[in-house]
Design an enzyme around this catalytic site. Structure first.
Site, mmCIF file in Angstrom:
data_model
loop_
_atom_site.group_PDB
_atom_site.id
_atom_site.type_symbol
_atom_site.label_atom_id
_atom_site.label_comp_id
_atom_site.label_asym_id
_atom_site.label_seq_id
_atom_site.Cartn_x
_atom_site.Cartn_y
_atom_site.Cartn_z
ATOM 1 N N ARG A 178 -1.441 -2.901 37.819
ATOM 2 C CA ARG A 178 -2.408 -2.270 36.758
ATOM 3 C C ARG A 178 -3.811 -2.545 37.019
ATOM 4 N NH1 ARG A 178 1.276 -3.782 31.490
ATOM 5 N NH2 ARG A 178 2.923 -2.354 31.873
ATOM 6 N N ARG A 205 -6.844 0.534 32.770
ATOM 7 C CA ARG A 205 -6.971 -0.628 32.061
ATOM 8 C C ARG A 205 -8.012 -1.195 31.346
ATOM 9 N NH1 ARG A 205 -1.478 -3.695 31.259
ATOM 10 N NH2 ARG A 205 -1.794 -2.914 29.005
ATOM 11 N N ARG A 254 -10.233 8.788 30.925
ATOM 12 C CA ARG A 254 -9.114 8.924 30.216
ATOM 13 C C ARG A 254 -9.472 9.353 28.583
ATOM 14 N NH1 ARG A 254 -4.674 6.772 30.246
ATOM 15 N NH2 ARG A 254 -4.327 8.260 28.489
ATOM 16 N N ASP A 274 2.952 6.839 36.376
ATOM 17 C CA ASP A 274 3.594 6.112 35.499
ATOM 18 C C ASP A 274 5.061 6.049 35.948
ATOM 19 O OD1 ASP A 274 5.006 5.800 32.521
ATOM 20 O OD2 ASP A 274 3.228 4.937 32.463
ATOM 21 N N TYR A 331 14.461 2.589 28.750
ATOM 22 C CA TYR A 331 13.820 3.615 27.848
ATOM 23 C C TYR A 331 14.553 4.710 27.454
ATOM 24 C CZ TYR A 331 9.289 1.441 29.024
ATOM 25 O OH TYR A 331 8.013 0.774 29.258
#
Length: 365
Positions: A43, A47, A56, A92, A167
């Protein structure tokens, strides 16, 4: 297999001088000596970086993953700022699942949310196989990045079948994975059908990245630590093996990572990884004993240590480097992803420290 300087291996199996294949990162993955211990951060592309947040601010996550110019810029940001030894493709784990026809969205503050969770075989059959034409933006972004990065290797990645299945069954993130386990135990035929379909999607997604020029791939099984070793071997290992063994002739190292997987490390290595990622809970020398001498390790600084005073961070970096010497190859990383509140300057200092300490050790023989 032959290659140019942006490829991975030469005909004799040794990397050619120069290019990503001869980088410290790829050499460590193949358990070959290098000038220093390579370091990158899960990551790292986003972030914690203000430049990432600026990009973003007005672009939803899935859209940003589908715009090659944004993927390229975001992927390059930590390389410029931190001087890491490898870039990881900004994407992702649900991108290929969405391309396969699953109705989902990545909700800020929550994560992937699936409109219609999987309950029946008909739900599984609606997850269609994917090809290059379903993810052309990934191919384009990788090709742009290979040019921009030059000798710095690019890591491609995908989610492992178990984590993706979780998920899809839960409908989103879960702490207990109760619905996932209920399906797994109660209807193993449907479970294996779902994971089998997801392994095909994942393998195709990784192949697109490899054909476009990535120098390594990482298979994230973020939630596998929720399982016992027996359940992992029965319900997960065959499907992760299908993905990783499907890449055995690709010529790129394969990294396999999960969280809370101390008891699963040996089995995860058996799935076909060349490098096994280790979270912060297991010392690297202990992990190496469980994984065996034929695989490198990656890890494993606790991401929360980065919030401590610098002397604490430095001591932990030294400890991990020392324990990593027990492995035949070591890629320094965190034991999970960079937390959003992390000070980017600390990451930059960690990279410099790893390079300094490991270069000095190499000079001393």
């Amino acid at each position: 297999m032959t290659t140019d300087t942006t490829g991975t291996v030469a005909r004799d199996g040794e990397p050619r001088p120069g290019g990503p294949a001869d980088s410290p990162f790829v050499r460590a993955c193949w358990r070959r000596p290098g000038p220093h211990t390579p370091v990158w951060f899960m990551r790292q592309a986003g972030r914690s970086l203000p430049e990432y947040r600026e990009i973003r601010a007005t672009v939803p996550m899935l859209e940003s993953c589908r715009r090659p110019e944004l993927v390229t810029e975001i992927t390059l940001q930590p390389v410029r700022r931190h001087g890491v030894d490898a870039a990881i493709l900004f994407s992702d784990i649900v991108v290929p699942v969405a391309a396969a026809g699953v109705d989902l969205d990545i909700v800020p503050g929550t994560g992937p949310v699936v409109a219609e969770p999987v309950r029946t075989l008909a739900d599984v059959e609606r997850i269609r196989p994917i090809t290059h034409d379903d993810v052309p933006y990934v191919d384009e972004a990788v090709r742009q990045l290979v040019v921009e990065l030059g000798d710095t290797p690019l890591i491609g990645f995908a989610g492992a079948p178990f984590t993706l299945a979780s998920y899809l069954v839960e409908g989103g993130p879960s702490r207990t994975h109760a619905k996932t386990k209920a399906l797994m135990y109660g209807n193993p035929e449907l479970w294996h059908a779902l994971c089998g379909r997801l392994s095909e999607v994942t393998l195709a997604f990784l192949r697109v990245q490899i054909e476009a020029g990535v120098s390594a791939v990482q298979l994230f099984d973020s939630w596998a630590g929720a399982l016992s070793e027996a359940d992992y071997r029965r319900y997960v290992l065959p499907h992760s093996t299908a993905v990783l063994s499907g890449l055995v002739d690709s010529g790129v190292p394969r990294i396999h990572f999960g969280v809370g997987t101390a008891e699963l490390l040996g089995a995860m290595g058996e799935a076909g990884a060349d490098v096994v990622g280790v979270d912060w809970r297991t010392p690297l020398d202990v992990a190496t004993q469980r994984i065996g001498p034929d695989r490198a390790v990656q890890g494993n600084l606790d991401p929360c240590v980065l919030f401590a005073p610098w002397p604490v961070v430095e001591a932990e970096v030294r400890r991990i480097l020392e324990q990593g010497r027990a492995a035949p190859g070591h890629v320094f990383n965190l034991g999970h992803g960079v937390l959003p509140e992390t000070d980017p300057e600390v990451l930059t200092r960690v990279v410099a420290l790893v390079h300094e300490l490991s270069s000095r050790r190499a000079d001393q023989g």
